[in-house]
Design a protein around this motif. Structure first.
Motif, PDB file in Angstrom:
ATOM      1  N   PHE A 188      36.191  27.856  44.092  1.00 12.61           N
ATOM      2  CA  PHE A 188      37.607  28.004  44.081  1.00 12.61           C
ATOM      3  C   PHE A 188      38.024  28.514  45.283  1.00 12.61           C
ATOM      4  N   VAL A 189      37.043  29.490  45.966  1.00 13.40           N
ATOM      5  CA  VAL A 189      37.498  30.254  47.298  1.00 13.40           C
ATOM      6  C   VAL A 189      37.578  29.067  48.296  1.00 13.40           C
ATOM      7  N   VAL A 190      36.699  28.412  48.440  1.00 15.78           N
ATOM      8  CA  VAL A 190      36.642  27.477  49.684  1.00 15.78           C
ATOM      9  C   VAL A 190      37.732  26.080  49.222  1.00 15.78           C
ATOM     10  N   ALA A 191      38.063  25.770  47.927  1.00 19.89           N
ATOM     11  CA  ALA A 191      39.090  24.857  47.524  1.00 19.89           C
ATOM     12  C   ALA A 191      40.348  25.644  47.981  1.00 19.89           C
ATOM     13  N   SER A 192      40.526  26.813  47.724  1.00 18.57           N
ATOM     14  CA  SER A 192      41.848  27.466  48.219  1.00 18.57           C
ATOM     15  C   SER A 192      42.014  27.239  49.546  1.00 18.57           C
ATOM     16  N   LEU A 193      40.924  27.739  50.347  1.00 14.56           N
ATOM     17  CA  LEU A 193      41.302  27.716  51.910  1.00 14.56           C
ATOM     18  C   LEU A 193      41.540  26.446  52.248  1.00 14.56           C
ATOM     19  N   PHE A 194      40.781  25.436  52.011  1.00 11.20           N
ATOM     20  CA  PHE A 194      40.939  24.029  52.561  1.00 11.20           C
ATOM     21  C   PHE A 194      42.221  23.498  52.030  1.00 11.20           C
ATOM     22  N   THR A 195      42.724  23.768  50.937  1.00  5.27           N
ATOM     23  CA  THR A 195      43.961  23.162  50.353  1.00  5.27           C
ATOM     24  C   THR A 195      45.189  23.829  50.927  1.00  5.27           C
ATOM     25  N   MET A 196      45.109  25.361  51.390  1.00 10.36           N
ATOM     26  CA  MET A 196      45.950  25.961  52.012  1.00 10.36           C
ATOM     27  C   MET A 196      46.115  25.293  53.570  1.00 10.36           C
ATOM     28  N   LEU A 197      44.699  24.963  54.199  1.00  6.17           N
ATOM     29  CA  LEU A 197      44.884  24.193  55.594  1.00  6.17           C
ATOM     30  C   LEU A 197      45.454  23.050  55.621  1.00  6.17           C
TER      31      LEU A 197
END
Length: 346
Positions: free
Chosen positions: A259-268
């Motif tokens: 979820f953390v990695v998904a959050s960062l890449f989705t924000m990016l």
């Protein structure tokens, strides 16, 4: 879906796999002097990751290679601007790998103690700096019209990035502690379980602070779901660990990483490296990508070889799935690779 978007998602998937698998390696390494009270206990800890740690690093190599081939402008700007922290990560990984191999080559207590600290430092540095790096990438760094990083090393050490480093550090510590509780038995298992409960409190506070800061600064409506997903997964891990359900706790810490990695890449997305100097200078999936022909060839290669890698790694984890303890460690000092072989042949 365009191939540039496909490869952005594939690179995000590769980083997710790397942090999920290498995350508990880092955690075990950092906890070596905490949970390992003597040489035999430390050898137990090392042997929990002995058969898999080098295979887990394959995900990093593939992620770096995929970035170089699919988004060469992103790779060039990232590795030139983040040269020093990435060099520190590389050196730390090399030192840690050498320590795993050389620790058992001599019976001297001083020799082993020195290599143990190499494992600790070699795990701590990447666990911290990967969070610093990704926090900077997502929030944006100074990039000029020529796609060149114009900041310094200290530009990267801003409060938001340091909090990101603390978040990955505590998350990997928790992931490693839960993994040890899952993979060991006896007194080590009990101590790992108790320690995981204490680390969980810190990881929840630090991780939530970082994700909320990032969400309010650059987040999107859709990323609220992944932020809450990460928080829920960490809470579930704490509850499962408290009840002695190590398997569920490990899956929950892994889900938190996802979820953390998904959050960062989705924000990016659709940027791959935002510029804090001017939006027009930001690198995106469009202006930083390779040619469509290159991406098409890469896609076919990925379709053919990715299942092979996944099958091989799954087989490795299945073979070494059993718990280990003090009685599984031979009396004579051996290297981690030999110890792992002995465990496999039980």
């Amino acid at each position: 879906m365009e191939l540039t978007t496909v490869w952005f998602l594939l690179i995000a998937l590769l980083w997710t796999g790397y942090f999920f698998l290498e995350g508990f390696d880092f955690g075990v390494g950092m906890l070596l002097p905490v949970l390992g009270r003597d040489d035999t206990e430390r050898r137990v800890l090392i042997n929990t990751i002995g058969p898999v740690w080098d295979g887990n690093e394959v995900w990093l190599l593939v992620a770096g290679g995929a970035t170089f081939a699919a988004f060469p402008e992103w790779y060039a700007t990232l590795f030139s601007g983040f040269y020093l922290p990435l060099l520190l990560i590389l050196v730390a990984l090399i030192v840690r790998g050498v320590a795993f191999e050389y620790r058992g080559k001599r019976p001297s207590a001083g020799w082993k103690r020195g290599w143990d600290w190499c494992i600790v430092v070699g795990s701590f540095v990447p666990a911290l700096l990967w969070g610093v790096a990704f926090a900077n990438i997502v929030r944006g760094v100074p990039i000029d019209a020529d796609a060149e990083y114009t900041g310094t090393f200290f530009t990267l050490l801003n409060p938001h990035a340091l909090l990101g480093g603390a978040a990955t550090l505590t998350l990997f510590l928790l992931h490693g502690a839960v993994f040890l509780a899952l993979k060991t038995r006896g007194d080590i298992r009990e101590r790992a379980n108790a320690l995981a409960g204490r680390i969980a409190v810190v990881a929840i506070v630090v991780g939530a602070s970082f994700l909320l800061w990032t969400q309010f600064a650059i987040g999107k409506a859709v990323t609220w779901a992944t932020v809450f997903g990460a928080a829920a997964a960490l809470l579930a891990a704490a509850v499962a660990n408290r009840r002695g359900r190590e398997g569920w706790a490990f899956l929950a810490t892994g889900a938190a990483i996802v979820f953390v990695v998904a959050s960062l890449f989705t924000m990016l997305f659709p940027d791959v490296m935002p510029s804090s100097t001017a939006d027009a200078y930001s690198l995106t999936t469009t202006n930083a990508s390779s040619t469509p022909y290159t991406l098409m060839i890469m896609t076919w290669v990925a379709v053919i070889f990715t299942p092979i890698v996944l099958l091989y790694q799954s087989w490795t984890y299945w073979v070494f799935r059993k718990r280990i303890g003090m009685r599984d460690i031979p009396a004579a000092p051996v290297s981690p690779a030999v110890g792992s072989a002995l465990i496999r042949d039980r």
